[in-house]
Each structure stands twice: as structure tokens, then as C-alpha cells.
Write an enzyme that holds these catalytic residues in place. Structure first.
Site, PDB file in Angstrom:
ATOM      1  N   ASP A  79       0.853  -1.183   0.000  1.00 31.41           N
ATOM      2  CA  ASP A  79       0.000   0.000   0.000  1.00 31.41           C
ATOM      3  C   ASP A  79       0.896   1.242   0.000  1.00 31.41           C
ATOM      4  OD1 ASP A  79      -1.686   2.101   0.597  1.00 31.41           O
ATOM      5  OD2 ASP A  79      -2.390   1.296   2.501  1.00 31.41           O
ATOM      6  N   ASP A  85       6.683   9.195  -1.601  1.00 35.86           N
ATOM      7  CA  ASP A  85       7.149  10.006  -0.482  1.00 35.86           C
ATOM      8  C   ASP A  85       7.927  11.221  -0.979  1.00 35.86           C
ATOM      9  OD1 ASP A  85       6.129   8.463   1.637  1.00 35.86           O
ATOM     10  OD2 ASP A  85       7.773   7.041   1.447  1.00 35.86           O
TER      11      ASP A  85
END
Length: 204
Positions: A79, A85
Site C-alpha cells: 500500500d 514520499d
């Protein structure tokens, strides 16, 4: 194999990760949301906690990738990925003036060091969703710390996701438009995803 699901907040990544893991018998690895010590504070004061939150997520994601590499004989579904990021969340925070230049530079130095030890997923699944769908899903799951997420913040993230998907060159990507889907409750929608995924996994 390493399968990863990418997509904006509320797109349905966690639900689909769980459902595909159960369907195929894959090991599922989830984003570090529950129990994250920075998330609630971040949504209340983004400038103060942006760097802390991104470092926490980066470390968590790197630990997941290391675990995936250790599972030699099984398929794992993840996930969200380490790429998001840096290329979406940290970049959005910096471009929006929420994360300082100093913190962003430090973050990127760490990311560049980590990414050299990371192998990309064998297949990336991008759940594409417009703002009304995202807002509906966020309200539906009712997490207190997500109550103050603004539409502008979601739209900025969506723009970065589109850029990320259009330029992604680390491997295969399957784009699934989930705006008119309810795969969690409608078996036909889930089966259509299975059909698309089977073509990528077994017939590509």
C-alpha cells in the site's frame, strides 16, 4: 513478485491492497497510518511537522522494501511506495512553502541514499480518482485526523500524481480509473480489476 498500489488519499489503496491480498493469497503490507505519531499533529500544523512526518514515512517505507526483498518465495502487495514520499508528498510540501528549503534538501539527500538500495515494484497499480471521489471516500471512513484536509491540498497531490504517472519509467504501471467504481461493495467492479490485473500478470 512485488506489486504496489499508488494513489491519492482516499483513492482506495488500503482496501484494494487487502482485497487483492486475500484474493491471490499475497502478503499485504500497509502504509504506517494507524499508530503514526506525527500524522494528527501534521494535519493541525503542517509547517511544524512536515519534515518529521516525511522522515517517518520514508523510514517506514524503506523497512517495508527490505522486508519485501527478504520474502524471496512469495508475492507481496504494498500500500503506497517509497517513490511517492519524495516525488509527490515531500515535493508538494516544499513547493507549497510548507517544508523549508533546508529540510527539503536534507530529506532529498537521505532519499537519494536510500533509493540506491531499493528495487522498483514488478508492477505499479495507479488508482486514479478525481476530487469528489476522494472527498467522499475520506468522509466515509471518518478518520478524525483527516477531517481538516483541504480540497486544495488534495488537488495539488492529484496534480503531482498525474505527473508521476506520466513520467514513471521504473517498470510497468497499470492505471485504473476508480471514479465510477465501488470495488469494496460491488463484486462486478472488483472482478473487472481482477481481469485487468490478470492480463498484466499472466498475459503481458
Amino acid at each position: 513478485m512485488h506489486i504496489a498500489i499508488t494513489g491519492n488519499i482516499g483513492a482506495g489503496k488500503t482496501t484494494l491492497t487487502q482485497m487483492l491480498g486475500q484474493h491471490y493469497g499475497w502478503e499485504a503490507l500497509y502504509e504506517a497510518v494507524e499508530g503514526n505519531p506525527y500524522l494528527a499533529d501534521f494535519y493541525k500544523d503542517m509547517e511544524r511537522w512536515a519534515f518529521n512526518l516525511q522522515i517517518y514515512f520514508l523510514n517506514s517505507r524503506f523497512a517495508q522494501v527490505q522486508r519485501i526483498r527478504s520474502l524471496t518465495y512469495s508475492t507481496t502487495i504494498q500500500d503506497r511506495t517509497i517513490y511517492e514520499d519524495a516525488f509527490i508528498f515531500a515535493k508538494n510540501l516544499y513547493d507549497s512553502g510548507i517544508m523549508t528549503q533546508r529540510d527539503f534538501d536534507t530529506y532529498l539527500m537521505l532519499f537519494d541514499t536510500i533509493i540506491k538500495a531499493v528495487q522498483p515494484p514488478d508492477l505499479m497499480i495507479y488508482l486514479k480518482a478525481d476530487i469528489p471521489k476522494l472527498v467522499h471516500q475520506i468522509k466515509k471512513r471518518g478518520r478524525d485526523f483527516e477531517a481538516d484536509i483541504s480540497v486544495d491540498y488534495l488537488q495539488n497531490l492529484n496534480n503531482y500524481y498525474e505527473q508521476f504517472a506520466s513520467k514513471y519509467d521504473h517498470g510497468r504501471m497499470l492505471v485504473i480509473d476508480v471514479n465510477d467504481m465501488d470495488f469494496a461493495n460491488n463484486p462486478d467492479d472488483f472482478n473487472s480489476i481482477i481481469e485487468m490485473l490478470n492480463k498484466e500478470l499472466f498475459y503481458a
